[in-house]
Design a protein around this motif. Structure first.
Motif, PDB file in Angstrom:
ATOM      1  N   GLY A  46       0.844  -1.195   0.000  1.00 49.89           N
ATOM      2  CA  GLY A  46       0.000   0.000   0.000  1.00 49.89           C
ATOM      3  C   GLY A  46       0.871   1.234   0.000  1.00 49.89           C
ATOM      4  N   GLY A  47       0.254   2.358   0.307  1.00 48.63           N
ATOM      5  CA  GLY A  47       0.985   3.612   0.329  1.00 48.63           C
ATOM      6  C   GLY A  47       0.491   4.506   1.445  1.00 48.63           C
ATOM      7  N   ILE A  48       1.092   5.679   1.534  1.00 54.45           N
ATOM      8  CA  ILE A  48       0.705   6.681   2.526  1.00 54.45           C
ATOM      9  C   ILE A  48       0.654   8.036   1.833  1.00 54.45           C
ATOM     10  CG2 ILE A  48       1.335   7.862   4.667  1.00 54.45           C
ATOM     11  CD1 ILE A  48       2.774   5.273   5.493  1.00 54.45           C
ATOM     12  N   VAL A  49      -0.430   8.751   2.059  1.00 54.82           N
ATOM     13  CA  VAL A  49      -0.568  10.114   1.560  1.00 54.82           C
ATOM     14  C   VAL A  49      -0.798  11.006   2.774  1.00 54.82           C
ATOM     15  CG1 VAL A  49      -1.882  11.678   0.082  1.00 54.82           C
ATOM     16  CG2 VAL A  49      -1.639   9.263  -0.569  1.00 54.82           C
ATOM     17  N   LEU A  50       0.009  12.035   2.922  1.00 56.44           N
ATOM     18  CA  LEU A  50      -0.191  13.017   3.978  1.00 56.44           C
ATOM     19  C   LEU A  50      -0.958  14.182   3.375  1.00 56.44           C
ATOM     20  CD1 LEU A  50       0.223  14.111   6.808  1.00 56.44           C
ATOM     21  CD2 LEU A  50       2.495  14.878   6.119  1.00 56.44           C
ATOM     22  N   LEU A  51      -2.187  14.362   3.854  1.00 62.25           N
ATOM     23  CA  LEU A  51      -3.101  15.363   3.306  1.00 62.25           C
ATOM     24  C   LEU A  51      -3.342  16.508   4.275  1.00 62.25           C
ATOM     25  CD1 LEU A  51      -6.097  13.298   1.864  1.00 62.25           C
ATOM     26  CD2 LEU A  51      -4.312  14.442   0.578  1.00 62.25           C
ATOM     27  N   ARG A  52      -3.486  17.692   3.723  1.00 65.63           N
ATOM     28  CA  ARG A  52      -4.053  18.806   4.481  1.00 65.63           C
ATOM     29  C   ARG A  52      -5.561  18.671   4.333  1.00 65.63           C
ATOM     30  NH1 ARG A  52      -0.196  23.874   4.111  1.00 65.63           N
ATOM     31  NH2 ARG A  52       1.400  22.971   2.806  1.00 65.63           N
ATOM     32  N   ALA A  53      -6.219  18.300   5.414  1.00 66.62           N
ATOM     33  CA  ALA A  53      -7.678  18.140   5.414  1.00 66.62           C
ATOM     34  C   ALA A  53      -8.171  18.459   6.812  1.00 66.62           C
ATOM     35  CB  ALA A  53      -8.063  16.714   5.024  1.00 66.62           C
ATOM     36  N   GLY A  54      -9.362  19.033   6.896  1.00 70.89           N
ATOM     37  CA  GLY A  54      -9.901  19.454   8.178  1.00 70.89           C
ATOM     38  C   GLY A  54     -10.607  18.361   8.960  1.00 70.89           C
ATOM     39  N   SER A  55     -10.924  17.257   8.292  1.00 71.06           N
ATOM     40  CA  SER A  55     -11.626  16.157   8.967  1.00 71.06           C
ATOM     41  C   SER A  55     -11.365  14.863   8.213  1.00 71.06           C
ATOM     42  CB  SER A  55     -13.136  16.427   8.988  1.00 71.06           C
ATOM     43  OG  SER A  55     -13.669  16.345   7.672  1.00 71.06           O
ATOM     44  N   ALA A  56     -11.662  13.763   8.872  1.00 75.44           N
ATOM     45  CA  ALA A  56     -11.529  12.460   8.226  1.00 75.44           C
ATOM     46  C   ALA A  56     -12.468  12.362   7.029  1.00 75.44           C
ATOM     47  CB  ALA A  56     -11.807  11.342   9.229  1.00 75.44           C
ATOM     48  N   ASP A  57     -13.666  12.928   7.153  1.00 71.36           N
ATOM     49  CA  ASP A  57     -14.609  12.899   6.031  1.00 71.36           C
ATOM     50  C   ASP A  57     -14.059  13.663   4.829  1.00 71.36           C
ATOM     51  OD1 ASP A  57     -16.455  11.305   7.302  1.00 71.36           O
ATOM     52  OD2 ASP A  57     -17.690  12.989   7.986  1.00 71.36           O
ATOM     53  N   GLU A  58     -13.464  14.827   5.064  1.00 70.89           N
ATOM     54  CA  GLU A  58     -12.873  15.581   3.970  1.00 70.89           C
ATOM     55  C   GLU A  58     -11.737  14.782   3.331  1.00 70.89           C
ATOM     56  OE1 GLU A  58     -10.600  19.770   2.869  1.00 70.89           O
ATOM     57  OE2 GLU A  58     -11.028  19.329   4.975  1.00 70.89           O
ATOM     58  N   ALA A  59     -10.900  14.167   4.152  1.00 69.74           N
ATOM     59  CA  ALA A  59      -9.789  13.365   3.630  1.00 69.74           C
ATOM     60  C   ALA A  59     -10.317  12.214   2.771  1.00 69.74           C
ATOM     61  CB  ALA A  59      -8.939  12.836   4.786  1.00 69.74           C
ATOM     62  N   ARG A  60     -11.371  11.559   3.229  1.00 75.34           N
ATOM     63  CA  ARG A  60     -11.982  10.476   2.442  1.00 75.34           C
ATOM     64  C   ARG A  60     -12.521  11.018   1.114  1.00 75.34           C
ATOM     65  NH1 ARG A  60     -14.208   9.024   7.569  1.00 75.34           N
ATOM     66  NH2 ARG A  60     -13.207   7.154   8.359  1.00 75.34           N
ATOM     67  N   ARG A  61     -13.186  12.163   1.161  1.00 73.71           N
ATOM     68  CA  ARG A  61     -13.727  12.763  -0.070  1.00 73.71           C
ATOM     69  C   ARG A  61     -12.613  13.097  -1.062  1.00 73.71           C
ATOM     70  NH1 ARG A  61     -17.091  15.325   3.558  1.00 73.71           N
ATOM     71  NH2 ARG A  61     -15.885  17.256   3.510  1.00 73.71           N
ATOM     72  N   LEU A  62     -11.510  13.632  -0.545  1.00 78.17           N
ATOM     73  CA  LEU A  62     -10.402  13.978  -1.424  1.00 78.17           C
ATOM     74  C   LEU A  62      -9.846  12.759  -2.148  1.00 78.17           C
ATOM     75  CD1 LEU A  62      -8.511  16.547   0.833  1.00 78.17           C
ATOM     76  CD2 LEU A  62      -9.633  17.041  -1.353  1.00 78.17           C
ATOM     77  N   MET A  63      -9.813  11.625  -1.465  1.00 78.06           N
ATOM     78  CA  MET A  63      -9.224  10.421  -2.049  1.00 78.06           C
ATOM     79  C   MET A  63     -10.242   9.555  -2.795  1.00 78.06           C
ATOM     80  SD  MET A  63      -6.118  10.976  -1.399  1.00 78.06           S
ATOM     81  CE  MET A  63      -5.473   9.482  -2.136  1.00 78.06           C
ATOM     82  N   ALA A  64     -11.504   9.893  -2.736  1.00 76.45           N
ATOM     83  CA  ALA A  64     -12.556   9.048  -3.320  1.00 76.45           C
ATOM     84  C   ALA A  64     -12.433   8.897  -4.833  1.00 76.45           C
ATOM     85  CB  ALA A  64     -13.931   9.601  -2.961  1.00 76.45           C
ATOM     86  N   ASP A  65     -11.855   9.879  -5.511  1.00 82.64           N
ATOM     87  CA  ASP A  65     -11.731   9.819  -6.965  1.00 82.64           C
ATOM     88  C   ASP A  65     -10.377   9.294  -7.430  1.00 82.64           C
ATOM     89  OD1 ASP A  65     -14.325  10.693  -7.507  1.00 82.64           O
ATOM     90  OD2 ASP A  65     -13.736  12.786  -7.337  1.00 82.64           O
ATOM     91  N   ASP A  66      -9.577   8.805  -6.499  1.00 84.29           N
ATOM     92  CA  ASP A  66      -8.305   8.193  -6.874  1.00 84.29           C
ATOM     93  C   ASP A  66      -8.598   6.997  -7.787  1.00 84.29           C
ATOM     94  OD1 ASP A  66      -5.890   6.754  -7.024  1.00 84.29           O
ATOM     95  OD2 ASP A  66      -5.416   7.068  -4.916  1.00 84.29           O
TER      96      ASP A  66
END
Length: 91
Positions: A46-66
């Motif tokens: 797997g991998g690791i992405v360090l994101l600037r996101a205000g919440s876990a939900d926002e982080a999930r949304r950002l990665m949903a279109d990967d």
């Protein structure tokens, strides 16, 4: 900030076939200021992405279109992280 820990669901050759599309997706997130750093785990599982996101939900949304997610190649699990030391603490 959120560490997005990915787990590959398919063999590495299938994941690698989608890697150019994944990189293009990550380029867009980075250009938008969301990606602080990213890379594959040494284990190759797997991998690791360090994101600037205000919440876990926002982080999930950002990665949903990967493309990895859209093609069923990987999942991401958000882990909140507050950096208190080192150069990343200023972010």
């Amino acid at each position: 900030m959120y560490l997005m820990i990915s787990t590959y669901l398919r063999p590495l050759p299938e994941v690698d076939a989608a890697r150019p599309d994944h990189f293009a997706f990550m380029d867009r997130l980075e250009a938008d200021g969301h990606v602080v750093g990213a890379g594959r785990q040494e284990s190759g599982t797997g991998g690791i992405v360090l994101l600037r996101a205000g919440s876990a939900d926002e982080a999930r949304r950002l990665m949903a279109d990967d493309p990895y997610v859209l093609r069923g190649l990987a999942t991401y699990e958000p882990v909140g992280w507050t950096v208190t030391r080192g150069p990343l603490a200023a972010l």
